[in-house]
Motif scaffolding. Structure first.
Motif, PDB file in Angstrom:
ATOM      1  N   TRP A 123       8.556  29.322  43.642  1.00 55.93           N
ATOM      2  CA  TRP A 123       9.660  28.598  43.019  1.00 55.93           C
ATOM      3  C   TRP A 123       9.320  28.203  41.585  1.00 55.93           C
ATOM      4  O   TRP A 123      10.184  28.205  40.706  1.00 55.93           O
ATOM      5  N   THR A 124       8.070  27.850  41.341  1.00 55.25           N
ATOM      6  CA  THR A 124       7.659  27.492  39.976  1.00 55.25           C
ATOM      7  C   THR A 124       7.883  28.671  39.036  1.00 55.25           C
ATOM      8  O   THR A 124       8.441  28.527  37.942  1.00 55.25           O
ATOM      9  N   PHE A 125       7.457  29.852  39.464  1.00 49.75           N
ATOM     10  CA  PHE A 125       7.660  31.049  38.646  1.00 49.75           C
ATOM     11  C   PHE A 125       9.149  31.326  38.438  1.00 49.75           C
ATOM     12  O   PHE A 125       9.591  31.612  37.315  1.00 49.75           O
ATOM     13  N   MET A 126       9.938  31.243  39.484  1.00 48.44           N
ATOM     14  CA  MET A 126      11.362  31.543  39.376  1.00 48.44           C
ATOM     15  C   MET A 126      12.124  30.517  38.533  1.00 48.44           C
ATOM     16  O   MET A 126      13.185  30.812  37.989  1.00 48.44           O
ATOM     17  N   ALA A 146       1.084  22.083  34.139  1.00 48.48           N
ATOM     18  CA  ALA A 146       0.877  20.634  34.100  1.00 48.48           C
ATOM     19  C   ALA A 146      -0.507  20.322  33.539  1.00 48.48           C
ATOM     20  O   ALA A 146      -1.148  19.344  33.924  1.00 48.48           O
ATOM     21  N   LYS A 147      -0.975  21.194  32.631  1.00 49.62           N
ATOM     22  CA  LYS A 147      -2.275  21.057  31.971  1.00 49.62           C
ATOM     23  C   LYS A 147      -3.441  21.069  32.958  1.00 49.62           C
ATOM     24  O   LYS A 147      -4.516  20.558  32.674  1.00 49.62           O
ATOM     25  N   GLY A 148      -3.209  21.627  34.140  1.00 50.82           N
ATOM     26  CA  GLY A 148      -4.268  21.684  35.134  1.00 50.82           C
ATOM     27  C   GLY A 148      -4.421  20.422  35.950  1.00 50.82           C
ATOM     28  O   GLY A 148      -5.289  20.336  36.815  1.00 50.82           O
ATOM     29  N   LYS A 149      -3.576  19.432  35.708  1.00 49.94           N
ATOM     30  CA  LYS A 149      -3.695  18.147  36.409  1.00 49.94           C
ATOM     31  C   LYS A 149      -3.066  18.161  37.793  1.00 49.94           C
ATOM     32  O   LYS A 149      -3.428  17.375  38.664  1.00 49.94           O
ATOM     33  N   GLY A 150      -2.092  19.040  38.000  1.00 58.59           N
ATOM     34  CA  GLY A 150      -1.318  18.989  39.243  1.00 58.59           C
ATOM     35  C   GLY A 150      -1.859  19.867  40.344  1.00 58.59           C
ATOM     36  O   GLY A 150      -1.823  19.511  41.510  1.00 58.59           O
ATOM     37  N   GLY A 151      -2.328  21.067  39.969  1.00 58.34           N
ATOM     38  CA  GLY A 151      -2.803  22.002  40.973  1.00 58.34           C
ATOM     39  C   GLY A 151      -1.683  22.611  41.780  1.00 58.34           C
ATOM     40  O   GLY A 151      -0.522  22.624  41.371  1.00 58.34           O
ATOM     41  N   MET A 155       3.431  21.298  40.547  1.00 61.92           N
ATOM     42  CA  MET A 155       3.809  22.103  39.386  1.00 61.92           C
ATOM     43  C   MET A 155       5.230  21.724  38.967  1.00 61.92           C
ATOM     44  O   MET A 155       6.069  21.425  39.809  1.00 61.92           O
ATOM     45  N   TYR A 156       5.473  21.779  37.666  1.00 62.64           N
ATOM     46  CA  TYR A 156       6.771  21.349  37.149  1.00 62.64           C
ATOM     47  C   TYR A 156       7.240  22.281  36.038  1.00 62.64           C
ATOM     48  O   TYR A 156       6.447  22.956  35.406  1.00 62.64           O
ATOM     49  N   PHE A 160      12.873  21.639  37.167  1.00 65.97           N
ATOM     50  CA  PHE A 160      12.097  21.880  38.379  1.00 65.97           C
ATOM     51  C   PHE A 160      11.188  20.683  38.590  1.00 65.97           C
ATOM     52  O   PHE A 160      10.305  20.412  37.787  1.00 65.97           O
ATOM     53  N   TYR A 161      11.412  19.968  39.680  1.00 62.05           N
ATOM     54  CA  TYR A 161      10.775  18.679  39.904  1.00 62.05           C
ATOM     55  C   TYR A 161       9.625  18.744  40.922  1.00 62.05           C
ATOM     56  O   TYR A 161       9.307  17.749  41.570  1.00 62.05           O
ATOM     57  N   GLY A 162       8.993  19.912  41.044  1.00 60.96           N
ATOM     58  CA  GLY A 162       7.838  20.035  41.944  1.00 60.96           C
ATOM     59  C   GLY A 162       8.254  20.598  43.278  1.00 60.96           C
ATOM     60  O   GLY A 162       9.413  20.624  43.601  1.00 60.96           O
TER      61      GLY A 162
END
Length: 389
Positions: A123-126, A146-151, A155-156, A160-162
């Motif tokens: 979903w993040t890619f789409m 997310a600068k590597g903070k979310g993993g 992802m946002y 797209f709210y994760g």
């Protein structure tokens, strides 16, 4: 122009309808448009549902094939990076479920919103994040979305709210996003996704109630892949007809392994939600991998079951056959797409392995968008600190 026609007959799981492709083009591989029959939808509190006759253009067909292949290869790469201990922590793969995110996104616009659970990479890619943004996020690098903070789970992207880690907690958030759209007078929906494992969570039913009371433009989507962690739906739910579980909220059952059925069903659901309020979709799909990377996925289901789904219901293989048999694409065109996708994913993976990690002083940054006057956050970046002095 010389008219031609082709038939593709295939039984999926012993129950799929026969598929009929009617070409409108000049010759094999150059058809501009084709029509297909998809499996019948099941309806709850709806007098009529989406059409089972679906038209597909050549351009859309090639685009959706590329998108599904990209998600599949991206997830395969993520699995390999995890096994190599380059990706750490949680990692939930979407392999097998590509038709859901690709089909739905192709019936939406960037103004629509999406919020999902922790199986979020596809979903993040789409939603517009690059393969690089996804893989680098998984490896904890600055080029991650997310600068590597979310993993994996956080992802946002634009609208797209994760990516959310708490089971079912994203569902009331999705209703809030839909409420905001309605409040602002926007012609936009929020697609709120959850899994069959979350379908028995209490907050879902509270949310359905509020969404119906206020007729929010929200599509609640149960991605039913058959297993909540290692528990089959039959052992977890007294009622497995998830599309009816909204009670007073209308529901729609869709073959989630068919990208065309998902696209057509989403078009119908979006139109309904904008006019009438919430609607629930059950997308019946399947995951090839385990629940997470710590789950081999074979202790609670036989390997033969996974193999049978791959052979008979795989969303990419079946869609590929449709494109070829209808004349919308040639073998050479699809092989070219496969090669380009493989190269894109491999290039992104190399950067995801070598890009720099976020420095330690960034740990407390981006906690607040606009900190209250006088608030000081330990380790906060100078630009924000300057604005609070």
């Amino acid at each position: 122009m010389i008219a031609s026609s082709a038939r593709l007959a295939r039984a999926a799981g012993g129950s799929r309808n026969w598929l009929l492709g009617v070409l409108r083009g000049s010759s094999y591989g150059t058809a501009s448009e084709a029509s297909f029959q998809v499996e019948s939808y099941k309806l709850h509190k709806l007098e009529q549902g989406p059409s089972t006759s679906v038209t597909l253009s050549r351009d859309d067909g090639l685009k959706m094939y590329r998108q599904m292949q990209t998600v599949r290869r991206m997830e395969t790469m993520a699995g390999n990076l995890y096994k190599s201990k380059i990706i750490r922590g949680f990692c939930h793969l979407y392999s097998g479920q590509e038709a859901v995110c690709v089909g739905m996104e192709n019936a939406m616009t960037p103004d629509d919103s999406v919020i999902t659970a922790y199986r979020a990479h596809g979903w993040t890619f789409m939603r517009g994040v690059s393969v690089q943004g996804v893989l680098s996020e998984l490896t904890g690098r600055v080029s991650g979305c997310a600068k590597g903070k979310g993993g994996s789970m956080h992802m946002y992207g634009h609208n797209f709210y994760g990516g959310n880690g708490i089971v079912g907690a994203q569902v009331p958030l999705g209703a809030g996003i839909a409420f905001a759209s309605k409040y602002r007078g926007e012609e936009a929906i929020c697609v709120t996704l959850y899994g069959d494992g979350a379908a028995n969570q209490g907050q879902l039913y509270e949310t359905f109630n509020m969404a119906k009371l206020w007729n929010l433009p929200c599509i609640f989507v149960c991605e039913n892949n058959g297993y909540g962690m290692g528990t089959s739906v039959d052992r977890a739910s007294a009622s497995t007809a998830y599309y009816t579980r909204g009670d007073y909220v209308p529901g729609l059952w869709i073959d989630g392994m068919d990208v065309l059925a998902m696209r057509e069903g989403t078009r119908f659901a979006k139109d309904y939600a904008l006019k009438n309020g919430p609607i629930l979709i059950e997308a019946v799909t399947y995951r090839y991998s385990g629940h997470s990377m710590s789950d081999p996925g074979t202790s609670y289901r036989p390997r033969s079951e996974i193999q049978e789904v791959r052979e008979k219901r795989d969303p990419i293989t079946n869609f590929r056959e449709r494109l070829l048999s209808s004349g919308l694409a040639t073998e050479e065109e699809l092989k070219k797409i496969d090669t380009e996708v493989r190269k894109e994913v491999e290039t992104a993976a190399e950067k995801a392995k070598t890009d720099q990690e976020l420095p330690l002083e960034e740990l407390y940054n981006n906690i607040y968008v606009d900190p209250p006057q006088g608030m000081k956050i330990r380790g906060c970046d100078p630009t924000i600190m300057a604005s609070t002095r």
